[in-house]
Design a protein around this motif. Structure first.
Motif, PDB file in Angstrom:
ATOM      1  N   VAL A  55     -21.975 -68.282 -20.743  1.00 27.27           N
ATOM      2  CA  VAL A  55     -22.999 -69.245 -21.121  1.00 27.27           C
ATOM      3  C   VAL A  55     -23.735 -68.779 -22.378  1.00 27.27           C
ATOM      4  N   HIS A  56     -23.891 -67.472 -22.515  1.00 28.72           N
ATOM      5  CA  HIS A  56     -24.639 -66.903 -23.633  1.00 28.72           C
ATOM      6  C   HIS A  56     -23.739 -66.406 -24.763  1.00 28.72           C
ATOM      7  N   SER A  57     -22.457 -66.709 -24.679  1.00 25.24           N
ATOM      8  CA  SER A  57     -21.529 -66.183 -25.674  1.00 25.24           C
ATOM      9  C   SER A  57     -21.584 -66.982 -26.977  1.00 25.24           C
ATOM     10  N   ILE A  58     -21.086 -66.349 -28.030  1.00 27.99           N
ATOM     11  CA  ILE A  58     -21.015 -66.964 -29.348  1.00 27.99           C
ATOM     12  C   ILE A  58     -19.549 -66.967 -29.754  1.00 27.99           C
ATOM     13  N   SER A  59     -19.058 -68.078 -30.243  1.00 33.40           N
ATOM     14  CA  SER A  59     -17.648 -68.170 -30.606  1.00 33.40           C
ATOM     15  C   SER A  59     -17.340 -67.314 -31.828  1.00 33.40           C
ATOM     16  N   TRP A  60     -16.086 -66.931 -31.948  1.00 30.87           N
ATOM     17  CA  TRP A  60     -15.653 -66.140 -33.092  1.00 30.87           C
ATOM     18  C   TRP A  60     -15.885 -66.900 -34.395  1.00 30.87           C
ATOM     19  N   ASP A  61     -15.684 -68.205 -34.390  1.00 34.73           N
ATOM     20  CA  ASP A  61     -15.893 -69.005 -35.601  1.00 34.73           C
ATOM     21  C   ASP A  61     -17.331 -68.897 -36.091  1.00 34.73           C
ATOM     22  N   ALA A  65     -18.459 -67.038 -39.556  1.00 35.08           N
ATOM     23  CA  ALA A  65     -19.230 -67.776 -40.568  1.00 35.08           C
ATOM     24  C   ALA A  65     -20.501 -67.015 -40.929  1.00 35.08           C
ATOM     25  N   GLU A  66     -21.162 -66.430 -39.943  1.00 33.91           N
ATOM     26  CA  GLU A  66     -22.369 -65.645 -40.207  1.00 33.91           C
ATOM     27  C   GLU A  66     -22.061 -64.418 -41.044  1.00 33.91           C
ATOM     28  N   LEU A  67     -20.966 -63.742 -40.729  1.00 33.37           N
ATOM     29  CA  LEU A  67     -20.579 -62.558 -41.479  1.00 33.37           C
ATOM     30  C   LEU A  67     -20.231 -62.912 -42.922  1.00 33.37           C
ATOM     31  N   GLU A  68     -19.503 -63.974 -43.093  1.00 35.16           N
ATOM     32  CA  GLU A  68     -19.134 -64.399 -44.449  1.00 35.16           C
ATOM     33  C   GLU A  68     -20.342 -64.814 -45.256  1.00 35.16           C
ATOM     34  N   ARG A  69     -21.305 -65.431 -44.609  1.00 37.31           N
ATOM     35  CA  ARG A  69     -22.531 -65.856 -45.284  1.00 37.31           C
ATOM     36  C   ARG A  69     -23.368 -64.657 -45.721  1.00 37.31           C
ATOM     37  N   ASP A  70     -23.392 -63.614 -44.879  1.00 38.67           N
ATOM     38  CA  ASP A  70     -24.211 -62.427 -45.164  1.00 38.67           C
ATOM     39  C   ASP A  70     -23.601 -61.535 -46.223  1.00 38.67           C
ATOM     40  N   PHE A  71     -22.301 -61.662 -46.456  1.00 40.58           N
ATOM     41  CA  PHE A  71     -21.644 -60.788 -47.447  1.00 40.58           C
ATOM     42  C   PHE A  71     -21.192 -61.627 -48.555  1.00 40.58           C
TER      43      PHE A  71
END
Length: 71
Positions: A55-61, A65-71
């Motif tokens: 229920v609290h998980s975050i998808s790989w996508d 996307a967060e990693l790509e945005r931060d770098f």
């Protein structure tokens, strides 16, 4: 050991021995290897936790996307 003696096994290369181990393991059926009750209980506990945590998980996508945005 009748078909394979300890001497003939030691004559095999490491790669050949690993292949033999794999062949022996693959020859076993599911019921051939007993699973201790403690292992089964731990698997059950982990599966329950997994179901609750989904229920609290975050998808790989989303993570990607967060990693790509931060770098």
């Amino acid at each position: 050991m009748n078909a394979l003696s300890k001497i003939s096994i030691s004559d095999l290369t490491v790669e050949e021995r690993l292949e033999l181990i794999g062949a022996l393991w693959d020859s076993l059926e599911d019921g051939d290897v007993p699973v201790p009750a403690s292992h089964l209980a731990e698997l059950e506990r982990r599966m329950e936790t997994f179901e609750q945590d989904k229920v609290h998980s975050i998808s790989w996508d989303v993570i990607r996307a967060e990693l790509e945005r931060d770098f």
